[in-house]
Every structure is written in C-alpha cells, then in structure tokens.
Design a protein around this motif. Sequence first.
Motif: not given
Ligand code: TXA
Length: 320
Positions: A28, A30, A32, A59, A62, A113, A137, A176, A190, A215-217, A219
């Motif tokens: 992507t 940002t 992979y 997750l 997209h 959400t 992810p 992102s 984030r 929020e963002a695990p 994190m």
């Molecule tokens: O750039 C990116 O965002 C990449 C590319 C592949 O798209 N994806 C990415 O996904 O970083 P991941 O799973 O590594 O991180 C997803 C983040 C996590 O910190 C998660 O907690 C947050 O998004 N997240 C997902 N759903 C959420 C929600 N409903 N409320 C708050 N945070 C959420």
Amino acid sequence: MAEILAIGEAMEQALALLEGGDVVAIPTETVYGLAGDATNGVAVARIFEAKGRPRFNPLIAHVADRAMADRIAGFDPLSAKLAEAFWPGPLTLVLPQRAGNGIHPLVTAGLDTIALRMPRGFGGELIVRLGRPVAAPSANSSGKISGTTAQAVAADLGARIGLVVDGGATPVGLESTILKVENGKLRLLRPGGIGAEEIEAVAGAKLSRGATGIEAPGMLASHYAPGAAMRLNVEKIAEGEALLAFGRNRAEGWERAVALRNLSERGDLREAASNLFAYMQALDLVGAATIAVEPIPFEGLGEAINDRLARAAAPRDNTA
Ligand code: TXA
Ligand code: MG
C-alpha cells in the motif's frame, strides 16, 4: 516460503487467495499489509495467526471507494470532508458501523466502530476486483517493525504465508494516520502518514491527542521493536553503538558508530519517514547492542516518526 510476484503479474493469484479465504501480503502507499477478506472469519483468523498476534486487536478494513465505505459505516460531516480530501491515501477514519454490513466481528474485535481506509494502487484495484472490503494490518509479525519492502515482509512472514506482492518500497513508509470524530471534535488516535497540520487545515479545527479506553492497540508501548536497544535524541555516540542519523549535522563522536544510516541527509521528514523502518532494520542486522538516534523535529511527519521511535525504544513488553 512465500512466493514474491511483481504487481504486474500478481493480481489473479492474489485475488484467488482472497476468494479462497486465504491471506496475501500486498503493497500500500504506507506499509505492506497482510490482507484477507474482511467478511470471512476464517480469513481474518488467518491474519492473526500469521502475525502471531497474542490478542485479537481490531484491524483496519480497506475499501475501494466511498460507496463501499458508506455500506459499512456512517459518516458524520467532518469525517466525510476528511475522506473527500485525503482518500485514497494514508488516512484511517474510525466510524460507527452499520448493522448488517457483513464485516466479520473478528475484524473489529466486536466493537461497534470500525477503522476504514481507502488505499492507493494495487490494494485499491484488488478490492475492486474482489468486490468486498479487505482487512489488513501491517505485514509484520507482532511487535516487529512494519514491512516497507516485499523482501522484508518475506523475511519476516514468508514461512507462514503463500504470496507477497512486490510493489517496491512503499512511498510513505509509515502507517496511516488514525482519526476519530467524537461529538464533532477530531481526535488523533495514531500519528501517521499525514501530518496533523495538514489535517487541521482541511478540518478547520485543532486535533486533540491523548487516547482514552481501547483506542489503538497498535499503540501498545513496545511496538515496532528491533532486537537492539534504542537510545533517542542522542547528542553523543557511545562505544559500540550504531547511529540512526537525521540531517546534515552529526552527533558528537559519530565516527565511532559501528554503522550509520541517515534518514534524510537534507533534513526532509517525508524522506525520513519512508526510510525509517528499513533503516532501523538494517542497523539492527549489524548486531550492535544499541541504536543511537539523533533528534528528529516534531513538525509534520516528525510527530509520527518520533512516535514510532519512542515505541521502538520502550521497555519490551513480551505480551505485545
Ligand atoms: O497504514 C496502515 O494503516 C496499515 C496499512 C496496511 O493499511 N495498516 C495498519 O494496520 O497499520 P494495523 O492493524 O497494524 O493497525 C491498525 C490500528 C491499530 O492500532 C488498531 O488498534 C486501530 O487501528 N483500530 C482498528 N480499529 C479500531 C477502532 N474501531 N477503534 C480504534 N482503533 C482501531
Ligand atoms: Mg502494525
């Protein structure tokens, strides 16, 4: 071992994997992503399995276009404005889910959400072909640096997945930016590929920071951890350290560094972001016990870069 196929020749095979409920690593703008059909629970479970995530964190789903996004979630006016300005691109919006949207609850960890993003390039085309949203992810095993090249992804996850689609080095190099509108106010969950100033200019309002609740695990304190210890904002290099530099001026004693990578010779934060994960990984491979990092300014993408560095430097939490 995973097969690596160039984007020009990977579409049919990637599509077949997704249609069969399997996972595929895709480029992507940002980083992979490790993609699976977001409506298929088995596919989503395979994502967690391949990453070795100890917990089912929510997750990002997209989408190919706004119509697909609208079928999944409700957009308040501010979220709609941000999507209009930044999609496709490195922006993720957390939005209320619509009932019966077909998203498997494992994607959202059962939350009401959902995090939505519209990627550029191969990912977007793949989602159009599939006709369904894709959960993805970052393509790295849990707690490791996010992959920004197909080779890095294959080295990390290659034994556990069948295909890595090679789109070259990802242009942004950081995940992102994740935002959530709450009661008409904008919150940064984030920092990421779009700087806060750019978002504030479109929103016409300031972002608030500081997460509450789940929020963002992504994190979790120790995330993006290289094997080496990290020492930030260094002014002086110690014996045996590797140096992650930034800009033209070197920290004192830089000649002692056992290895050196400069995130951006000319002090460009975009260039630095795109090099961050690959350079942390390269210095880690040298085998130095510590990677010393020169100060990075906090403006623009510097906020996200400093965020990732702080996580890489945090005490290791082996449950993360
Ligand atoms: O750039 C990116 O965002 C990449 C590319 C592949 O798209 N994806 C990415 O996904 O970083 P991941 O799973 O590594 O991180 C997803 C983040 C996590 O910190 C998660 O907690 C947050 O998004 N997240 C997902 N759903 C959420 C929600 N409903 N409320 C708050 N945070 C959420
Ligand atoms: Mg990640």
